[in-house]
Design a protein around this motif. Structure first.
Motif, PDB file in Angstrom:
ATOM      1  N   GLU A  69      55.797  -8.841 -36.464  1.00  0.00           N
ATOM      2  CA  GLU A  69      56.377  -7.335 -36.161  1.00  0.00           C
ATOM      3  C   GLU A  69      56.628  -7.205 -34.985  1.00  0.00           C
ATOM      4  O   GLU A  69      57.663  -6.560 -34.624  1.00  0.00           O
ATOM      5  CB  GLU A  69      55.314  -6.457 -36.816  1.00  0.00           C
ATOM      6  N   LEU A  72      59.837  -9.363 -33.604  1.00  0.00           N
ATOM      7  CA  LEU A  72      61.077  -8.492 -33.992  1.00  0.00           C
ATOM      8  C   LEU A  72      61.510  -7.371 -33.280  1.00  0.00           C
ATOM      9  O   LEU A  72      62.461  -7.099 -32.852  1.00  0.00           O
ATOM     10  CB  LEU A  72      61.173  -8.440 -35.571  1.00  0.00           C
ATOM     11  N   SER A  73      60.342  -6.614 -33.008  1.00  0.00           N
ATOM     12  CA  SER A  73      60.406  -5.371 -32.344  1.00  0.00           C
ATOM     13  C   SER A  73      60.940  -5.734 -30.861  1.00  0.00           C
ATOM     14  O   SER A  73      61.761  -4.818 -30.468  1.00  0.00           O
ATOM     15  CB  SER A  73      58.883  -4.673 -32.117  1.00  0.00           C
ATOM     16  N   LYS A  75      62.590  -8.090 -30.125  1.00  0.00           N
ATOM     17  CA  LYS A  75      63.910  -8.874 -30.090  1.00  0.00           C
ATOM     18  C   LYS A  75      65.090  -7.673 -30.073  1.00  0.00           C
ATOM     19  O   LYS A  75      66.114  -7.582 -29.489  1.00  0.00           O
ATOM     20  CB  LYS A  75      64.059  -9.599 -31.357  1.00  0.00           C
ATOM     21  N   ILE A  76      64.704  -6.480 -30.937  1.00  0.00           N
ATOM     22  CA  ILE A  76      65.718  -5.446 -31.099  1.00  0.00           C
ATOM     23  C   ILE A  76      65.710  -4.581 -29.906  1.00  0.00           C
ATOM     24  O   ILE A  76      67.096  -4.429 -29.543  1.00  0.00           O
ATOM     25  CB  ILE A  76      65.099  -4.636 -32.500  1.00  0.00           C
ATOM     26  N   THR A  77      64.714  -4.476 -29.424  1.00  0.00           N
ATOM     27  CA  THR A  77      64.722  -3.599 -28.287  1.00  0.00           C
ATOM     28  C   THR A  77      65.474  -4.366 -27.041  1.00  0.00           C
ATOM     29  O   THR A  77      66.224  -3.568 -26.256  1.00  0.00           O
ATOM     30  CB  THR A  77      63.272  -2.933 -27.715  1.00  0.00           C
ATOM     31  N   SER A  79      67.565  -6.635 -27.186  1.00  0.00           N
ATOM     32  CA  SER A  79      69.078  -6.682 -27.583  1.00  0.00           C
ATOM     33  C   SER A  79      69.784  -5.473 -27.054  1.00  0.00           C
ATOM     34  O   SER A  79      70.994  -5.423 -26.955  1.00  0.00           O
ATOM     35  CB  SER A  79      69.306  -7.262 -28.946  1.00  0.00           C
ATOM     36  N   VAL A  80      69.348  -4.156 -27.426  1.00  0.00           N
ATOM     37  CA  VAL A  80      69.574  -3.041 -27.178  1.00  0.00           C
ATOM     38  C   VAL A  80      69.872  -2.611 -25.732  1.00  0.00           C
ATOM     39  O   VAL A  80      70.973  -2.218 -25.169  1.00  0.00           O
ATOM     40  CB  VAL A  80      68.829  -1.947 -27.799  1.00  0.00           C
ATOM     41  N   ALA A  81      68.853  -3.502 -24.858  1.00  0.00           N
ATOM     42  CA  ALA A  81      69.117  -3.269 -23.523  1.00  0.00           C
ATOM     43  C   ALA A  81      70.043  -4.123 -22.731  1.00  0.00           C
ATOM     44  O   ALA A  81      70.639  -3.619 -21.836  1.00  0.00           O
ATOM     45  CB  ALA A  81      67.510  -3.614 -23.139  1.00  0.00           C
TER      46      ALA A  81
END
Lengths: 183, 188
Positions: A69, A72-73, A75-77, A79-81
């Motif tokens: 968790e 992945l969290s 990784k997502i944040t 990639s947004v940055a």
């Protein structure tokens, strides 16, 4: 007013927790159930069933590790940055609708709109006065046509009137041998 | 406690639409696990569901300004995105949706201390659930497991409130009838 059958049907749909029912029904239904022992029993049986089903769902829930968790969290944040994820701007028509429906923006534009309307009124009034003095050029031929249109069918009369008019205009405005500027 | 954790989902999504990455991170933290678990019930693979949910969150980041109250709650909006992406994924893979998890390789939260029901009852539940039509299973799962309200389930499934309520009623009735029949036969 709801009847017993309807309440039983709604119980199945909305569940045993009356808080999750449509607000408009909550008061009436809780009063109905309080007064009806069978309904009250049905509600408690439904609550027990739901609890069992919920426990079944919880116990069968896939076990996802906290480490996965967290990973992945991040990784997502991240990639947004990164600059690659560009936010898609809302379409132009949506922006216009938002602008016109936003009370703050409408209020801000209100004095400008009022000033524009006043200006339009002033211009219209000024234009009305101006039309009385507008210069229109007519040739003698056109003037004759106009006089025929006005009902002066007699050629002599037309000739006379036209001459009279030209003479008048000449007297007022100077030399105008071919064109008449005022009617 | 983080200041952002006190904000409602709506406040968070409004901040996300203004490119606030911290608000986005909070939203991710709030829903990531439940969305991955929800999707895994269908895909039977954490790695597939992780990809689906990651793509869903990136979509949320890009289109946060497009969210409005008319689209339902933020929670139902997120579930709807993940549900649709999962169904798309399954269509591409041509696999049946929503298989009971414990029959497969995925570990379930059925450790002895968490186990509230007997193994036999759990097996019965999985079997009964798999016999329900897909929409009924999804509605029941969202309502019972993920804590969505009837209105939120209706948003996820693109149904009216009445249709969703009757879908849930049918699902519960079927489960109850099956339990009654099976208990008479001594199956559960």
């Amino acid at each position: 007013m709801m009847n017993r059958e309807q309440i039983l049907n709604m119980m199945e749909g909305y569940g045993a927790d009356l808080q999750s029912w449509p607000i408009s029904n909550q008061q009436a239904v809780s009063e109905y159930i309080a007064a009806d022992k069978e309904l009250s029993l049905a509600l408690s049986m439904l609550a027990a069933d739901e609890l069992t089903f919920k426990e079944c769902f919880i116990s069968s829930e896939p076990l996802w590790s906290l480490a996965a968790e967290k990973s992945l969290s991040e990784k997502i944040t991240s990639s947004v940055a990164s600059a690659q994820i560009v936010k898609k701007s809302s379409p132009w028509w949506q922006t216009i609708i938002q602008r016109f429906t936003d009370p703050a923006q409408v209020l801000q534009a209100f004095p400008a709109v009022v000033a524009m309307l006043l200006l339009m009124v002033v211009v219209q009034v000024a234009y009305k006065d101006e039309t009385a003095h507008v210069d229109i050029a007519y040739s003698t031929e056109e003037l004759r046509d106009w006089l025929v249109f006005e009902g002066m069918n007699d050629i002599a009369e037309i000739e006379q009137d036209t001459e009279l008019l030209i003479e008048r205009v000449n007297n007022d405005l100077g030399e105008l041998p071919e064109f008449v500027y005022y009617l | 406690m983080n200041e952002l954790s006190l904000l409602s989902d709506k406040q968070l999504i409004e901040q996300v639409s203004n490119n606030e990455q911290a608000a986005f991170a909070e939203l991710v933290q709030r829903y990531l696990a439940s969305l991955v678990k929800f999707s895994t019930r269908y895909t039977l693979s954490f790695s597939c569901s992780e990809d689906i949910v990651q793509e869903a969150f990136l979509r949320v980041w890009r289109h946060a300004s497009g969210w409005s109250d008319s689209k339902g709650s933020v929670k139902s909006w997120l579930y709807k995105i993940v549900y649709n992406a999962t169904i798309d994924f399954l269509r591409k893979k041509k696999r049946d949706a929503f298989m009971p998890t414990h029959e497969h390789d995925i570990a379930c939260e059925n450790s002895p201390d968490k186990m509230l029901l007997g193994r036999q009852q759990q097996r019965w539940f999985h079997q009964a659930l798999s016999e329900l039509p897909e929409r009924q299973r999804t509605a029941l799962c969202l309502f019972m497991n993920n804590g969505l309200s009837v209105a939120e389930v209706a948003t996820v499934l693109d149904l009216s409130l009445e249709a969703t309520s009757s879908l849930l009623a049918r699902a519960k009735r079927k489960l109850r009838n099956k339990r009654q029949q099976d208990s008479q036969l001594g199956v559960c």
